[in-house]
Scaffold this motif. Sequence first.
Motif, PDB file in Angstrom:
ATOM      1  N   LYS A  67     -54.106  -9.724 -48.995  1.00 18.39           N
ATOM      2  CA  LYS A  67     -53.134  -8.728 -48.366  1.00 18.39           C
ATOM      3  C   LYS A  67     -53.218  -8.002 -47.130  1.00 18.39           C
ATOM      4  O   LYS A  67     -54.518  -7.797 -46.918  1.00 18.39           O
ATOM      5  CB  LYS A  67     -52.975  -7.474 -49.305  1.00 18.39           C
ATOM      6  N   LYS A  68     -52.371  -8.288 -46.118  1.00 18.12           N
ATOM      7  CA  LYS A  68     -52.407  -7.848 -44.622  1.00 18.12           C
ATOM      8  C   LYS A  68     -52.532  -6.203 -44.809  1.00 18.12           C
ATOM      9  O   LYS A  68     -51.270  -5.736 -45.403  1.00 18.12           O
ATOM     10  CB  LYS A  68     -51.441  -8.142 -44.013  1.00 18.12           C
ATOM     11  N   GLU A  69     -53.577  -5.444 -44.327  1.00 18.94           N
ATOM     12  CA  GLU A  69     -53.215  -4.065 -44.648  1.00 18.94           C
ATOM     13  C   GLU A  69     -52.736  -3.445 -43.259  1.00 18.94           C
ATOM     14  O   GLU A  69     -52.339  -2.156 -43.130  1.00 18.94           O
ATOM     15  CB  GLU A  69     -54.716  -3.536 -44.799  1.00 18.94           C
ATOM     16  N   GLY A  70     -52.971  -4.310 -41.886  1.00 21.17           N
ATOM     17  CA  GLY A  70     -52.553  -3.582 -40.697  1.00 21.17           C
ATOM     18  C   GLY A  70     -53.643  -4.126 -39.552  1.00 21.17           C
ATOM     19  O   GLY A  70     -54.365  -5.252 -39.713  1.00 21.17           O
ATOM     20  N   VAL A  71     -52.953  -3.629 -38.558  1.00 24.51           N
ATOM     21  CA  VAL A  71     -54.002  -3.916 -37.175  1.00 24.51           C
ATOM     22  C   VAL A  71     -54.584  -2.808 -36.882  1.00 24.51           C
ATOM     23  O   VAL A  71     -54.159  -1.924 -36.458  1.00 24.51           O
ATOM     24  CB  VAL A  71     -52.993  -4.529 -36.260  1.00 24.51           C
ATOM     25  N   LEU A  72     -55.858  -2.925 -36.541  1.00 25.01           N
ATOM     26  CA  LEU A  72     -56.753  -2.139 -35.803  1.00 25.01           C
ATOM     27  C   LEU A  72     -56.742  -2.229 -34.367  1.00 25.01           C
ATOM     28  O   LEU A  72     -57.294  -3.377 -33.831  1.00 25.01           O
ATOM     29  CB  LEU A  72     -58.206  -2.049 -36.331  1.00 25.01           C
ATOM     30  N   ARG A  73     -55.955  -1.433 -33.454  1.00 27.20           N
ATOM     31  CA  ARG A  73     -55.857  -1.684 -32.049  1.00 27.20           C
ATOM     32  C   ARG A  73     -56.992  -1.363 -31.167  1.00 27.20           C
ATOM     33  O   ARG A  73     -57.696  -0.385 -31.593  1.00 27.20           O
ATOM     34  CB  ARG A  73     -54.701  -0.838 -31.843  1.00 27.20           C
ATOM     35  N   ASN A  74     -57.157  -2.156 -30.433  1.00 27.57           N
ATOM     36  CA  ASN A  74     -58.561  -2.113 -29.295  1.00 27.57           C
ATOM     37  C   ASN A  74     -59.749  -2.031 -30.277  1.00 27.57           C
ATOM     38  O   ASN A  74     -60.487  -0.953 -29.978  1.00 27.57           O
ATOM     39  CB  ASN A  74     -58.198  -0.945 -28.400  1.00 27.57           C
ATOM     40  N   ASP A  90     -59.169 -11.916 -35.312  1.00 26.71           N
ATOM     41  CA  ASP A  90     -58.660 -11.358 -34.106  1.00 26.71           C
ATOM     42  C   ASP A  90     -57.134 -11.710 -34.172  1.00 26.71           C
ATOM     43  O   ASP A  90     -56.847 -12.593 -34.611  1.00 26.71           O
ATOM     44  CB  ASP A  90     -59.131 -12.366 -33.175  1.00 26.71           C
ATOM     45  N   HIS A  91     -56.461 -10.863 -33.565  1.00 19.52           N
ATOM     46  CA  HIS A  91     -54.835 -10.676 -33.674  1.00 19.52           C
ATOM     47  C   HIS A  91     -54.361 -11.911 -32.952  1.00 19.52           C
ATOM     48  O   HIS A  91     -53.275 -12.635 -33.222  1.00 19.52           O
ATOM     49  CB  HIS A  91     -53.994  -9.697 -32.915  1.00 19.52           C
ATOM     50  N   GLU A  92     -55.158 -12.872 -32.091  1.00 19.19           N
ATOM     51  CA  GLU A  92     -54.822 -14.064 -31.532  1.00 19.19           C
ATOM     52  C   GLU A  92     -55.055 -15.276 -32.512  1.00 19.19           C
ATOM     53  O   GLU A  92     -54.733 -16.359 -31.970  1.00 19.19           O
ATOM     54  CB  GLU A  92     -55.445 -14.110 -29.882  1.00 19.19           C
ATOM     55  N   ASN A  93     -55.953 -15.081 -33.416  1.00 23.86           N
ATOM     56  CA  ASN A  93     -56.243 -16.152 -34.344  1.00 23.86           C
ATOM     57  C   ASN A  93     -55.211 -16.398 -35.144  1.00 23.86           C
ATOM     58  O   ASN A  93     -55.505 -16.041 -36.367  1.00 23.86           O
ATOM     59  CB  ASN A  93     -57.944 -15.995 -34.682  1.00 23.86           C
ATOM     60  N   ILE A  94     -54.315 -16.986 -34.805  1.00 22.03           N
ATOM     61  CA  ILE A  94     -53.023 -17.374 -35.699  1.00 22.03           C
ATOM     62  C   ILE A  94     -53.649 -18.204 -36.907  1.00 22.03           C
ATOM     63  O   ILE A  94     -53.090 -18.126 -38.295  1.00 22.03           O
ATOM     64  CB  ILE A  94     -51.690 -17.799 -35.343  1.00 22.03           C
ATOM     65  N   ARG A  95     -54.154 -19.024 -36.693  1.00 22.53           N
ATOM     66  CA  ARG A  95     -54.912 -20.319 -37.561  1.00 22.53           C
ATOM     67  C   ARG A  95     -55.523 -19.553 -38.667  1.00 22.53           C
ATOM     68  O   ARG A  95     -55.421 -19.623 -39.942  1.00 22.53           O
ATOM     69  CB  ARG A  95     -55.773 -21.245 -36.881  1.00 22.53           C
ATOM     70  N   SER A  96     -56.333 -18.681 -38.328  1.00 21.27           N
ATOM     71  CA  SER A  96     -57.327 -17.622 -39.258  1.00 21.27           C
ATOM     72  C   SER A  96     -56.520 -16.878 -40.050  1.00 21.27           C
ATOM     73  O   SER A  96     -56.666 -16.676 -41.421  1.00 21.27           O
ATOM     74  CB  SER A  96     -58.297 -17.086 -38.427  1.00 21.27           C
ATOM     75  N   GLN A  97     -55.437 -16.354 -39.466  1.00 23.64           N
ATOM     76  CA  GLN A  97     -54.758 -15.247 -40.359  1.00 23.64           C
ATOM     77  C   GLN A  97     -53.968 -16.236 -41.369  1.00 23.64           C
ATOM     78  O   GLN A  97     -53.871 -15.423 -42.573  1.00 23.64           O
ATOM     79  CB  GLN A  97     -53.475 -14.698 -39.298  1.00 23.64           C
ATOM     80  N   LYS A  98     -53.248 -17.218 -41.021  1.00 28.72           N
ATOM     81  CA  LYS A  98     -52.694 -18.159 -42.013  1.00 28.72           C
ATOM     82  C   LYS A  98     -53.465 -18.694 -43.054  1.00 28.72           C
ATOM     83  O   LYS A  98     -53.226 -18.206 -44.496  1.00 28.72           O
ATOM     84  CB  LYS A  98     -51.887 -19.347 -41.468  1.00 28.72           C
ATOM     85  N   ALA A  99     -54.661 -18.837 -42.931  1.00 23.05           N
ATOM     86  CA  ALA A  99     -55.718 -19.404 -43.730  1.00 23.05           C
ATOM     87  C   ALA A  99     -55.951 -18.024 -44.546  1.00 23.05           C
ATOM     88  O   ALA A  99     -56.203 -18.296 -46.167  1.00 23.05           O
ATOM     89  CB  ALA A  99     -56.849 -19.836 -43.135  1.00 23.05           C
TER      90      ALA A  99
END
Length: 193
Positions: free
Chosen positions: A150-157, A134-143
């Motif tokens: 590698k971050k590929e991007g954001v799938l909107r909605n 989830d884009h709001e789950n910053i803790r998970s993104q950092k982990a």
Amino acid sequence: METGYLENKIVKLKPMEMEDVDDIFAVACYDEIWTHMSITVKNREDVIKYVESALTLKKAGVEFPFVIIDAFTNKIIGATKLMDINEHHKRGEIGFTWLTPDYWRTSINTNCKYLLLTYCFEHLGWQRVQIKTDHENIRSQKAIERIGAKKEGVLRNHMIRKDGTSRHTVMFSITSDEWTKEIKAHLENLLEK
């Protein structure tokens, strides 16, 4: 796809079974675990549904669920899955990972990812493993970034959350070349610390 335990000195990943319901329930009843997940576990019946659903998808060949066991206590402390499995395209996803809060910010999650990625790339011969959050789950993104994905991007909605709001999904991946050339050694270095 069948596997037994995946394990090291810190953690064991055991294929999930119906017999695990009570042990899962004992560690899953914390609201903060389910904040960014697509389900909420509040009672034993929720755990039964969760395990039954995971085992149904396992039987269909699209997921493989594991319980996470602390190797020192030999107790279940969470769960994870191989998901979105596509054997033809040699790819899949590590996801729906959760730990009971006592194990947050420990080496357990990194050890789990190491075992799963080793299995995916070195035993199953996959060419890609994705991890999304989830884009709001910053803790998970950092982990996820910490393990080298590698971050590929954001799938909107991309998804509808359980509360009915739209979720953007942040997509990460690791390829087999990246695993061999850098990420395996990076994870081994993290685990030595």
